[in-house]
Design a protein around this motif. Sequence first.
Motif, PDB file in Angstrom:
ATOM      1  N   HIS A  17       0.841  -1.212   0.000  1.00 32.75           N
ATOM      2  CA  HIS A  17       0.000   0.000   0.000  1.00 32.75           C
ATOM      3  C   HIS A  17       0.873   1.258   0.000  1.00 32.75           C
ATOM      4  N   SER A  18       1.358   1.633  -1.176  1.00 34.01           N
ATOM      5  CA  SER A  18       2.317   2.731  -1.301  1.00 34.01           C
ATOM      6  C   SER A  18       1.740   4.091  -0.920  1.00 34.01           C
ATOM      7  N   MET A  19       0.459   4.329  -1.237  1.00 34.02           N
ATOM      8  CA  MET A  19      -0.150   5.631  -0.926  1.00 34.02           C
ATOM      9  C   MET A  19      -0.289   5.819   0.582  1.00 34.02           C
ATOM     10  N   THR A  20      -0.610   4.746   1.301  1.00 33.51           N
ATOM     11  CA  THR A  20      -0.711   4.826   2.761  1.00 33.51           C
ATOM     12  C   THR A  20       0.659   5.085   3.365  1.00 33.51           C
ATOM     13  N   LEU A  21       1.692   4.469   2.795  1.00 26.33           N
ATOM     14  CA  LEU A  21       3.062   4.691   3.259  1.00 26.33           C
ATOM     15  C   LEU A  21       3.450   6.155   3.086  1.00 26.33           C
ATOM     16  N   LEU A  22       3.130   6.729   1.944  1.00 24.85           N
ATOM     17  CA  LEU A  22       3.426   8.134   1.676  1.00 24.85           C
ATOM     18  C   LEU A  22       2.659   9.043   2.641  1.00 24.85           C
TER      19      LEU A  22
ATOM     20  N   PHE B 114      -7.653  11.927   1.553  1.00 28.79           N
ATOM     21  CA  PHE B 114      -8.814  11.826   0.660  1.00 28.79           C
ATOM     22  C   PHE B 114      -8.559  10.765  -0.409  1.00 28.79           C
ATOM     23  N   LEU B 115      -7.320  10.747  -0.903  1.00 30.06           N
ATOM     24  CA  LEU B 115      -6.967   9.834  -1.993  1.00 30.06           C
ATOM     25  C   LEU B 115      -7.020   8.368  -1.558  1.00 30.06           C
ATOM     26  N   ILE B 116      -6.473   8.046  -0.375  1.00 31.95           N
ATOM     27  CA  ILE B 116      -6.465   6.645   0.059  1.00 31.95           C
ATOM     28  C   ILE B 116      -7.863   6.150   0.426  1.00 31.95           C
ATOM     29  N   ILE B 117      -8.740   7.090   0.817  1.00 31.68           N
ATOM     30  CA  ILE B 117     -10.137   6.722   1.096  1.00 31.68           C
ATOM     31  C   ILE B 117     -10.904   6.544  -0.211  1.00 31.68           C
ATOM     32  N   ALA B 118     -10.707   7.482  -1.154  1.00 29.33           N
ATOM     33  CA  ALA B 118     -11.419   7.443  -2.435  1.00 29.33           C
ATOM     34  C   ALA B 118     -11.039   6.227  -3.271  1.00 29.33           C
ATOM     35  N   THR B 119      -9.763   5.813  -3.188  1.00 29.58           N
ATOM     36  CA  THR B 119      -9.309   4.666  -3.980  1.00 29.58           C
ATOM     37  C   THR B 119      -9.596   3.326  -3.297  1.00 29.58           C
ATOM     38  N   GLY B 120     -10.079   3.378  -2.070  1.00 26.85           N
ATOM     39  CA  GLY B 120     -10.416   2.148  -1.352  1.00 26.85           C
ATOM     40  C   GLY B 120      -9.234   1.504  -0.661  1.00 26.85           C
TER      41      GLY B 120
END
Length: 324
Positions: A42-47, A204-210
């Motif tokens: 989960h790269s976006m969560t890491l960022l 917002f992005l990690i929620i919107a992308t699931g």
Amino acid sequence: MEIRADAETSSYSSSLFAALSYGIASMAMVFINKAVLMQYAHSMTLLTLQQLVTTLLIHIGRNMGYTRARGVDMATAKQLLPVSFFYNANVAFALASLKGVNIPMYIAIKRLTPLAVLIAGCFLGKGRPSTQVTLSVILTAAGVLIAALGDFSFDLFGYSMAFISVFFQTMYLVLVEKSGAENGLSSVEIMFYNSFLSVPFLMFLIIATGEFPNSLSVLFAKSYSFSFLVILILSLVMGIVLNYTMFLCTIVNSALTTTIVGVLKGVGSTTLGFVLLGGVQVHALNVTGLVINTAGGVWYSFAKYQQKKSKTVKLVTDVEAHRK
């Protein structure tokens, strides 16, 4: 004369320290992120975590008097919003590419950043590059093409993410150089604004992308592994160090210097990438392309150094002639 000499020495030392710090941090970060993503996809969560930790630590440090960074100014925040956008886009695509591209090829593609910076410079009225710079950039690009043809682990998605990351990194470096010079902000202040502005967008992005909340559940499950916890903490800490050194190098030196340092540190990273973390299938064509790519990067750095040196000599000569 002695005071001026001391000032020049101090300036040179600061520039060298900023460049070396960024090079070491950047090299370490590639391997640390790759190690984390091999266990946690989960790269976006890491960022998001990296940016959140950066924001909180700088805020706490300011309140406790460890840093002189000023508080949030909405006019400045609005002006730095594009910087934050391009930074996060660069890192997000880079992290996504690392999931499918081995480290030597990832570094080879990222070496195309000088080409993109030079093209951007032409559009911004910085003039045409010298013949040596042009040829070295062409050699670097040719190396990427040859290496890709010999890459048995070719991943179209990973390659696409890496190329898009190059574009966003170019825009980001140019904007950082401008914002740092025009607003008089320190590297810590730009880093704080960047992280502060990033967090709401990334959440917002990690929620919107699931990706969230499943990514958080996986993170908690994996946190029981001591080895994973160590590299995760290293990733969060090095995220702060890398951001700081990148901003510092770009402000103290220039966007181009930051790019050159990135190219040079890639020589070591490419070599280590063949033996660390795995995922590299050695092929003659791939190795040849990487060698050409690296040679182009080193040539480019040498050409830019010579160009800067000749400009400095000319400036000193003009000043002395004016005094006479």
